[in-house]
Write an enzyme that holds these catalytic residues in place. Structure first.
Site, PDB file in Angstrom:
ATOM      1  N   SER A 106      51.693  -3.308 -50.708  1.00 20.73           N
ATOM      2  CA  SER A 106      52.543  -4.257 -49.980  1.00 20.73           C
ATOM      3  C   SER A 106      53.968  -4.244 -50.532  1.00 20.73           C
ATOM      4  O   SER A 106      54.180  -4.002 -51.722  1.00 20.73           O
ATOM      5  CB  SER A 106      51.947  -5.657 -50.131  1.00 20.73           C
ATOM      6  OG  SER A 106      52.897  -6.644 -49.824  1.00 20.73           O
ATOM      7  N   THR A 155      55.437  -3.465 -40.996  1.00 23.81           N
ATOM      8  CA  THR A 155      54.850  -4.703 -40.460  1.00 23.81           C
ATOM      9  C   THR A 155      55.885  -5.456 -39.636  1.00 23.81           C
ATOM     10  O   THR A 155      56.959  -5.788 -40.128  1.00 23.81           O
ATOM     11  CB  THR A 155      54.336  -5.585 -41.618  1.00 23.81           C
ATOM     12  OG1 THR A 155      53.358  -4.832 -42.347  1.00 23.81           O
ATOM     13  CG2 THR A 155      53.715  -6.865 -41.102  1.00 23.81           C
ATOM     14  N   LYS A 251      52.579  -2.116 -37.716  1.00 23.95           N
ATOM     15  CA  LYS A 251      51.468  -3.072 -37.947  1.00 23.95           C
ATOM     16  C   LYS A 251      51.802  -4.441 -37.352  1.00 23.95           C
ATOM     17  O   LYS A 251      52.860  -4.999 -37.640  1.00 23.95           O
ATOM     18  CB  LYS A 251      51.230  -3.208 -39.455  1.00 23.95           C
ATOM     19  CG  LYS A 251      50.161  -4.227 -39.827  1.00 23.95           C
ATOM     20  CD  LYS A 251      49.825  -4.114 -41.312  1.00 23.95           C
ATOM     21  CE  LYS A 251      48.755  -5.080 -41.755  1.00 23.95           C
ATOM     22  NZ  LYS A 251      49.243  -6.427 -41.996  1.00 23.95           N
ATOM     23  N   HIS A 275      47.534 -10.252 -38.416  1.00 26.01           N
ATOM     24  CA  HIS A 275      47.839 -10.545 -39.822  1.00 26.01           C
ATOM     25  C   HIS A 275      46.716 -11.386 -40.447  1.00 26.01           C
ATOM     26  O   HIS A 275      46.958 -12.260 -41.281  1.00 26.01           O
ATOM     27  CB  HIS A 275      49.182 -11.298 -39.900  1.00 26.01           C
ATOM     28  CG  HIS A 275      50.016 -10.950 -41.100  1.00 26.01           C
ATOM     29  ND1 HIS A 275      51.090 -10.110 -41.042  1.00 26.01           N
ATOM     30  CD2 HIS A 275      49.941 -11.341 -42.389  1.00 26.01           C
ATOM     31  CE1 HIS A 275      51.654 -10.011 -42.240  1.00 26.01           C
ATOM     32  NE2 HIS A 275      50.963 -10.748 -43.078  1.00 26.01           N
TER      33      HIS A 275
HETATM   34  C1  LIG Z   1      46.535 -12.852 -49.240  1.00 21.83           C
HETATM   35  C2  LIG Z   1      47.047 -11.954 -48.165  1.00 21.83           C
HETATM   36  C3  LIG Z   1      48.295 -11.362 -48.290  1.00 21.83           C
HETATM   37  C4  LIG Z   1      48.774 -10.495 -47.300  1.00 21.83           C
HETATM   38  N1  LIG Z   1      49.964  -9.865 -47.486  1.00 21.83           N
HETATM   39  C5  LIG Z   1      50.399  -8.961 -46.569  1.00 21.83           C
HETATM   40  C6  LIG Z   1      51.578  -8.208 -46.793  1.00 21.83           C
HETATM   41  O1  LIG Z   1      52.223  -8.332 -47.822  1.00 21.83           O
HETATM   42  N2  LIG Z   1      51.971  -7.344 -45.819  1.00 21.83           N
HETATM   43  C7  LIG Z   1      51.268  -7.171 -44.657  1.00 21.83           C
HETATM   44  O2  LIG Z   1      51.655  -6.368 -43.797  1.00 21.83           O
HETATM   45  N3  LIG Z   1      50.121  -7.851 -44.435  1.00 21.83           N
HETATM   46  C8  LIG Z   1      49.663  -8.735 -45.358  1.00 21.83           C
HETATM   47  N4  LIG Z   1      48.482  -9.389 -45.157  1.00 21.83           N
HETATM   48  C9  LIG Z   1      47.689  -9.095 -43.957  1.00 21.83           C
HETATM   49  C10 LIG Z   1      46.730  -7.913 -44.224  1.00 21.83           C
HETATM   50  O3  LIG Z   1      47.436  -6.709 -44.362  1.00 21.83           O
HETATM   51  C11 LIG Z   1      45.726  -7.746 -43.082  1.00 21.83           C
HETATM   52  O4  LIG Z   1      46.414  -7.634 -41.857  1.00 21.83           O
HETATM   53  C12 LIG Z   1      44.733  -8.882 -42.992  1.00 21.83           C
HETATM   54  O5  LIG Z   1      44.338  -9.309 -44.283  1.00 21.83           O
HETATM   55  C13 LIG Z   1      43.508  -8.442 -42.204  1.00 21.83           C
HETATM   56  O6  LIG Z   1      42.606  -9.474 -42.043  1.00 21.83           O
HETATM   57  P1  LIG Z   1      41.317  -9.702 -42.970  1.00 21.83           P
HETATM   58  O7  LIG Z   1      41.839 -10.304 -44.235  1.00 21.83           O
HETATM   59  O8  LIG Z   1      40.518 -10.664 -42.160  1.00 21.83           O
HETATM   60  O9  LIG Z   1      40.669  -8.363 -43.207  1.00 21.83           O
HETATM   61  C14 LIG Z   1      47.992 -10.257 -46.141  1.00 21.83           C
HETATM   62  C15 LIG Z   1      46.731 -10.843 -46.028  1.00 21.83           C
HETATM   63  C16 LIG Z   1      46.242 -11.680 -47.027  1.00 21.83           C
HETATM   64  C17 LIG Z   1      44.860 -12.258 -46.885  1.00 21.83           C
END
Ligand SMILES: Cc1cc2nc3c(=O)[nH]c(=O)nc-3n(C[C@H](O)[C@H](O)[C@H](O)COP(=O)(O)O)c2cc1C
Length: 391
Positions: A106, A155, A251, A275
């Site tokens: 990330s 993203t 994304k 997300h």
């Molecule tokens: C704690 C946390 C932090 C996240 N940080 C980012 C990030 O920095 N960049 C990003 O594109 N998505 C981020 N996401 C989204 C994830 O990339 C992903 O789309 C999402 O977790 C998918 O859903 P799931 O947790 O149900 O598998 C984050 C998700 C969580 C749970």
């Protein structure tokens, strides 16, 4: 406790982590309707059981751009992963590389690009946010390239941050946040020693390398909060397309029209994603959005999907709905919080086993044989949605 499924890791992570960190990961935006639907819509899709088809030879391998993946799964970009285990991004990246799948770092990781990339023997992916400070974006891209990153995950569903009310309740944000976080750390001594003390420095490594003079996590999170850019449009991405010569994945696509725009833009892939329910509550779950998007752009670019995937069965469901590969977020983060690299290794093995059972019993010998025919059409919430699986 015997860990036999990703749901076990969630329960164990809740015990081990200070509440502000558990809820930061576990929570979603507003009333969390989309967060819940991501999981329940996916779970409600009925797989079509087939038998007596000589399933002794099975391959989970898949090709994505120039990479071979041992199974069609990659670790999603998850900000602050290094707060969940000591130098957590390095541990998760090692587990992914050992299993033969990609790890995505990330923008807002604790460990910087330069710490994670050399720790693994396959190129990691790098995720970039759209930020007002284009100087930071260019700097991050240059550093990622220099570290051998080929695949960029861009993203686009965070032009503004979604409100996560749980964070205010848990102490992650809001009144007395710093004091509450210290008290919570003191009552979770295993985490406090392993990550709170031994896992330092706790900053946003990619940003501190650019800004210099680290002053702590809160300062960076403040900088980030002021830096999301709601003015962004496809035109603003053109310089990145020109600068970045490797695969570029957009994304945060949830609509077929946006997916078509991504094709026009020249993206190599998209991630169908809300997300993880952390941005706009009330939007479609990824499982419900995916079929219409696949109908619109399948074959024009690679379709990745995430949000709500909790098992190997869910991976098979997403592939059947039209994804080429999936990303997993919370599922790996909980495993990492509980057992570090070994936890993620175990989780990936569980996913693989679950996928194998699902493939044997749906009669799919390879990933390309997982199609909408692998699903029961007349059952499941999806067939009642406006993007019904065609009969
Ligand atoms: C704690 C946390 C932090 C996240 N940080 C980012 C990030 O920095 N960049 C990003 O594109 N998505 C981020 N996401 C989204 C994830 O990339 C992903 O789309 C999402 O977790 C998918 O859903 P799931 O947790 O149900 O598998 C984050 C998700 C969580 C749970």
């Amino acid at each position: 406790m015997i860990i036999s499924a990703s749901t076990d890791y969630r329960a164990a992570a809740q015990r081990k982590l200070p509440p502000f960190l558990f809820h930061y990961a576990d929570g979603g935006a507003y009333a969390e309707h989309t967060l819940r639907h991501n999981v329940s819509d996916l779970a409600s899709i009925a797989l079509r059981q087939r038998v007596l088809k000589n399933m002794s030879e099975l391959s989970l391998k898949t090709q994505l751009f120039d990479e071979t993946l041992s199974m069609p799964v990659a670790l999603a970009p998850v900000g602050l992963t290094g707060m969940y285990a000591r130098r957590g991004e390095v541990q998760a990246a090692r587990a992914a590389a050992a299993h033969g799948i990609p790890f995505t770092l990330s923008t807002v990781s604790v460990c910087p690009i330069e710490e994670v990339a050399p720790a693994i023997d396959r190129p990691m992916w790098f995720q970039l946010y759209v930020l007002k400070d284009r100087g930071f974006m260019r700097n991050a891209l240059e550093r990622a390239k220099a570290a051998g990153v080929k695949t960029l995950v861009f993203t686009v569903d965070m032009p503004v941050p979604g409100a996560r009310y749980r964070d205010a309740h848990s102490g992650m944000s809001g009144k007395n946040g710093p004091l509450r976080r210290v008290l919570q750390a003191m009552t979770h001594p295993e985490w406090a020693w392993d990550v709170g003390v031994m896992g330092r420095p706790h900053d946003l490594g990619n940003i501190s390398k650019y800004r210099g003079n680290p002053t702590g996590l809160a300062d960076y999170i403040g900088w980030l909060g002021n830096n999301f850019d709601p003015s962004i449009s496809w035109k603003d991405l053109e310089w990145i397309r020109e600068f970045w010569d490797g695969p570029m994945i957009i994304k945060g696509i949830l609509d077929a029209d946006d997916a078509r725009d991504a094709v026009k833009f020249g993206a190599d892939g998209i991630v169908v994603s809300n997300h993880g329910g952390r941005q706009l509550d009330g939007v479609l779950s990824s499982a419900r959005a995916l079929p219409a998007i696949a109908d619109a752009v399948k074959g024009d670019l690679k379709i990745l999907a995430d949000s709500g995937i909790r098992s190997g069965l869910d991976v098979v469901r997403m592939i059947a709905l039209g994804a080429d590969t999936v990303l997993i977020g919370r599922a790996f983060l909980y495993a990492l919080a509980v057992h570090g690299q070994a936890g993620v290794k175990n989780l990936l093995e569980l996913f693989e086993k679950e996928m194998r059972v699902a493939m044997v019993l749906t009669g799919a010998k390879s990933i390309s044989e997982i199609t909408r025919d692998s699903l029961v059409r007349e059952l499941g919430a999806l067939s009642r949605s406006h993007e019904a699986i065609p009969a």
